[in-house]
Design a protein around this motif. Structure first.
Motif, short mmCIF file in Angstrom:
data_model
loop_
_atom_site.label_atom_id
_atom_site.label_comp_id
_atom_site.label_asym_id
_atom_site.label_seq_id
_atom_site.Cartn_x
_atom_site.Cartn_y
_atom_site.Cartn_z
N ALA A 44 42.90 93.34 61.99
CA ALA A 44 41.81 93.86 61.15
C ALA A 44 40.47 93.27 61.57
CB ALA A 44 42.09 93.55 59.68
N ALA A 45 40.46 91.98 61.89
CA ALA A 45 39.22 91.33 62.32
C ALA A 45 38.70 91.96 63.61
CB ALA A 45 39.45 89.83 62.52
N ARG A 46 39.61 92.22 64.54
CA ARG A 46 39.20 92.87 65.80
C ARG A 46 38.64 94.25 65.52
NH1 ARG A 46 42.02 94.82 69.17
NH2 ARG A 46 44.14 94.68 68.34
N ALA A 47 39.29 94.98 64.61
CA ALA A 47 38.83 96.33 64.27
C ALA A 47 37.42 96.29 63.66
CB ALA A 47 39.80 97.01 63.31
N LEU A 48 37.18 95.33 62.77
CA LEU A 48 35.86 95.20 62.16
C LEU A 48 34.79 94.88 63.21
CD1 LEU A 48 36.68 93.20 58.91
CD2 LEU A 48 35.75 95.51 59.04
N LEU A 49 35.17 94.11 64.21
CA LEU A 49 34.22 93.74 65.27
C LEU A 49 34.11 94.81 66.35
CD1 LEU A 49 35.24 89.99 65.70
CD2 LEU A 49 33.13 90.87 64.64
N GLY A 50 35.07 95.72 66.38
CA GLY A 50 35.07 96.76 67.40
C GLY A 50 35.40 96.22 68.79
N GLN A 100 38.96 91.37 74.87
CA GLN A 100 37.68 90.79 74.48
C GLN A 100 37.87 89.59 73.56
OE1 GLN A 100 36.29 94.72 73.23
NE2 GLN A 100 34.42 94.34 74.40
N LEU A 101 38.83 89.68 72.63
CA LEU A 101 39.10 88.55 71.75
C LEU A 101 39.61 87.36 72.56
CD1 LEU A 101 39.31 87.12 69.06
CD2 LEU A 101 41.51 88.27 68.68
N ALA A 102 40.48 87.63 73.52
CA ALA A 102 40.99 86.55 74.37
C ALA A 102 39.85 85.85 75.09
CB ALA A 102 42.00 87.12 75.37
N THR A 117 43.19 77.53 66.39
CA THR A 117 41.84 77.10 66.05
C THR A 117 40.80 77.82 66.90
OG1 THR A 117 42.69 74.95 65.36
CG2 THR A 117 40.35 75.08 65.84
N LYS A 118 41.08 77.98 68.19
CA LYS A 118 40.16 78.69 69.08
C LYS A 118 39.97 80.14 68.64
CE LYS A 118 40.99 76.18 73.37
NZ LYS A 118 41.50 76.32 74.76
N LEU A 144 36.61 84.26 65.98
CA LEU A 144 36.41 85.32 64.98
C LEU A 144 35.29 84.94 64.01
CD1 LEU A 144 40.13 86.26 64.28
CD2 LEU A 144 38.44 87.63 65.52
N ASN A 145 35.27 83.68 63.57
CA ASN A 145 34.21 83.22 62.67
C ASN A 145 32.85 83.32 63.35
OD1 ASN A 145 35.84 82.61 60.46
ND2 ASN A 145 36.22 80.53 61.16
#
Length: 83
Positions: free
Chosen positions: A9-15, A20-22, A50-51, A56-57
């Motif tokens: 969900a967090a990835r979806a909100l950020l698009g 990219q998250l990695a 933690t990373k 995400l934060n």
């Protein structure tokens, strides 16, 4: 700490996609894939978790724990128990 559903969900909100998250978190793509494939709470090395949470934060997502109030401002989505 964080559930697989929260990560997706967090990835979806950020698009952003898993790759990219990695990159944002400084972890490998297979690590993100494995974390998101988990059932319920994500399990893994504490430093890696933690990373990911930190990334995400930093990107602007507030992760809200079970029964915790949101202290942030802005729009968001929260999963609740079905009626």
């Amino acid at each position: 700490m964080i559930t697989a559903a929260q990560m997706r969900a967090a990835r979806a909100l950020l698009g952003i996609d898993q790759r990219q998250l990695a990159a944002l978190a400084g972890v490998s793509l297979p690590t993100i894939q494995r974390m998101e494939a988990s059932e319920g709470t994500v399990r893994g090395v504490v430093g890696t978790l933690t990373k990911v949470v930190g990334a995400l934060n930093a990107a602007g997502v507030e992760l809200i724990g079970e029964d915790q109030p949101s202290t942030g401002r802005g729009r968001g989505v929260r999963l609740r128990e079905p009626a």
